[in-house]
Structure formats: C-alpha cells, structure tokens
Scaffold this motif. Structure first.
Motif, PDB file in Angstrom:
ATOM      1  N   VAL A  70      69.498  36.580   0.212  1.00  0.00           N
ATOM      2  CA  VAL A  70      70.734  36.378   0.967  1.00  0.00           C
ATOM      3  C   VAL A  70      70.356  36.386   2.439  1.00  0.00           C
ATOM      4  O   VAL A  70      69.648  37.286   2.900  1.00  0.00           O
ATOM      5  N   VAL A  71      70.832  35.394   3.173  1.00  0.00           N
ATOM      6  CA  VAL A  71      70.690  35.378   4.624  1.00  0.00           C
ATOM      7  C   VAL A  71      72.091  35.557   5.186  1.00  0.00           C
ATOM      8  O   VAL A  71      72.954  34.693   5.029  1.00  0.00           O
ATOM      9  N   ASP A  97      69.258  39.787   7.601  1.00  0.00           N
ATOM     10  CA  ASP A  97      70.461  39.823   8.429  1.00  0.00           C
ATOM     11  C   ASP A  97      70.118  39.302   9.814  1.00  0.00           C
ATOM     12  O   ASP A  97      69.342  39.911  10.533  1.00  0.00           O
ATOM     13  N   LEU A  98      70.699  38.165  10.170  1.00  0.00           N
ATOM     14  CA  LEU A  98      70.422  37.553  11.468  1.00  0.00           C
ATOM     15  C   LEU A  98      71.589  37.651  12.433  1.00  0.00           C
ATOM     16  O   LEU A  98      71.544  37.070  13.511  1.00  0.00           O
ATOM     17  N   ALA A  99      72.634  38.412  12.068  1.00  0.00           N
ATOM     18  CA  ALA A  99      73.817  38.444  12.913  1.00  0.00           C
ATOM     19  C   ALA A  99      74.245  39.832  13.361  1.00  0.00           C
ATOM     20  O   ALA A  99      75.085  39.950  14.244  1.00  0.00           O
ATOM     21  N   VAL A 108      70.872  49.472   8.381  1.00  0.00           N
ATOM     22  CA  VAL A 108      70.276  48.804   7.222  1.00  0.00           C
ATOM     23  C   VAL A 108      69.071  49.597   6.735  1.00  0.00           C
ATOM     24  O   VAL A 108      68.819  49.701   5.530  1.00  0.00           O
ATOM     25  N   LEU A 109      68.344  50.180   7.665  1.00  0.00           N
ATOM     26  CA  LEU A 109      67.140  50.928   7.306  1.00  0.00           C
ATOM     27  C   LEU A 109      67.430  52.167   6.466  1.00  0.00           C
ATOM     28  O   LEU A 109      66.527  52.673   5.794  1.00  0.00           O
ATOM     29  N   THR A 110      68.671  52.641   6.461  1.00  0.00           N
ATOM     30  CA  THR A 110      69.005  53.795   5.623  1.00  0.00           C
ATOM     31  C   THR A 110      68.907  53.448   4.138  1.00  0.00           C
ATOM     32  O   THR A 110      68.883  54.341   3.298  1.00  0.00           O
ATOM     33  N   VAL A 120      63.004  45.169  -3.380  1.00  0.00           N
ATOM     34  CA  VAL A 120      63.860  44.320  -2.548  1.00  0.00           C
ATOM     35  C   VAL A 120      63.465  44.480  -1.089  1.00  0.00           C
ATOM     36  O   VAL A 120      63.296  45.597  -0.601  1.00  0.00           O
ATOM     37  N   MET A 121      63.332  43.360  -0.376  1.00  0.00           N
ATOM     38  CA  MET A 121      63.073  43.381   1.039  1.00  0.00           C
ATOM     39  C   MET A 121      64.386  43.360   1.806  1.00  0.00           C
ATOM     40  O   MET A 121      65.264  42.535   1.529  1.00  0.00           O
ATOM     41  N   LEU A 122      64.530  44.279   2.751  1.00  0.00           N
ATOM     42  CA  LEU A 122      65.642  44.268   3.682  1.00  0.00           C
ATOM     43  C   LEU A 122      65.080  43.956   5.051  1.00  0.00           C
ATOM     44  O   LEU A 122      64.206  44.662   5.536  1.00  0.00           O
ATOM     45  N   MET A 123      65.546  42.872   5.656  1.00  0.00           N
ATOM     46  CA  MET A 123      65.022  42.476   6.957  1.00  0.00           C
ATOM     47  C   MET A 123      66.164  42.325   7.960  1.00  0.00           C
ATOM     48  O   MET A 123      66.795  41.277   8.051  1.00  0.00           O
ATOM     49  N   PRO A 124      66.459  43.390   8.705  1.00  0.00           N
ATOM     50  CA  PRO A 124      67.477  43.282   9.731  1.00  0.00           C
ATOM     51  C   PRO A 124      66.917  42.647  10.996  1.00  0.00           C
ATOM     52  O   PRO A 124      65.826  42.990  11.435  1.00  0.00           O
ATOM     53  N   GLY A 125      67.642  41.709  11.541  1.00  0.00           N
ATOM     54  CA  GLY A 125      67.261  41.103  12.803  1.00  0.00           C
ATOM     55  C   GLY A 125      66.160  40.128  12.654  1.00  0.00           C
ATOM     56  O   GLY A 125      65.518  39.651  13.501  1.00  0.00           O
TER      57      GLY A 125
END
Length: 125
Positions: A70-71, A97-99, A108-110, A120-125
């Motif tokens: 998901v983007v 997350d780009l917004a 998000v890091l929590t 699962v990869m979480l990539m904020p910013g």
C-alpha cells in the motif's frame, strides 16, 4: 500471490502525480480511497479500485487480499492512518506513507515490532 500495489489517495494533488508516474511505468496498480468518486477515475483509466471506510481495519483488510504493498498518498493523521497500518500488518502487506506529517511518521514506528514479526515493511516518509 500478491502482486498489486494499492495507491491510496490518488484524488489529491500528490496522489495524482504519483499515479501518472505509476501508469508511465506500467506498475500493477489498484486505486484506493474512501470517496465514491474514485470509481469514475478508475473506470476512465481502466483500473481496478477499492472504496473502503478508512476507520475500519477489517474493512480495509478485506480489500488487501491481492495487494503486495500500500502506498498512502493521502494526508490523513496517524489517528486515522493507523487503521490502514493495522490492516497491512494483519494481511502481510507492505506499507509506504508518502503524505504523513513528521509526528505521524514517528508514530508509524510504534508498529515496528508487530510488522517485523509478520515480515511487513513499514516505510514512513
């Protein structure tokens, strides 16, 4: 096998720019939003789409069965995007997350440990 990329928030300015680039590269995209107007855009472009309530993890998860990543391109606060994050972790779907604002990105890091446990990869910013 999950192969599609869900672009959430393509009705906004940043989302539209990202969508244009994704189409140029023939990425396997599915459009996502909470607004029913999305179906008109998807139909015009010949793309699959998913309209779902953003504050319901189960509703979102039901839309991710064939989604690899998901983007998030919508400017929604962490109080709201956490449902999207939770659904991604639940379904084993990567999240970019780009917004989000900086404080939302930090939130998000929590979810790092839960995401890591599910691969699962979480990539904020």
């Amino acid at each position: 096998m999950k192969t599609n990329i869900l672009l959430y928030g393509v009705l906004g300015y940043t989302g539209n720019l990202f969508l244009e680039r994704a189409l140029e590269r023939s990425l396997p995209i599915v459009l996502g939003a909470r607004e029913k107007e999305l179906s008109e855009v998807a139909q015009r472009l010949g793309l699959d789409h998913r309209v779902f309530e953003i504050c319901d993890t189960q509703s979102i998860a039901a839309c991710l069965s064939d989604i690899r990543a998901v983007v998030n391109l919508a400017s929604i606060s962490y109080g709201v995007n956490r449902f999207l994050i939770d659904a991604c972790i639940q379904t084993g779907t990567h999240y970019v997350d780009l917004a989000a604002e900086c404080s939302d990105m930090i939130q998000v890091l929590t979810h790092h440990d839960a995401a890591l446990a599910r691969g699962v990869m979480l990539m904020p910013g």
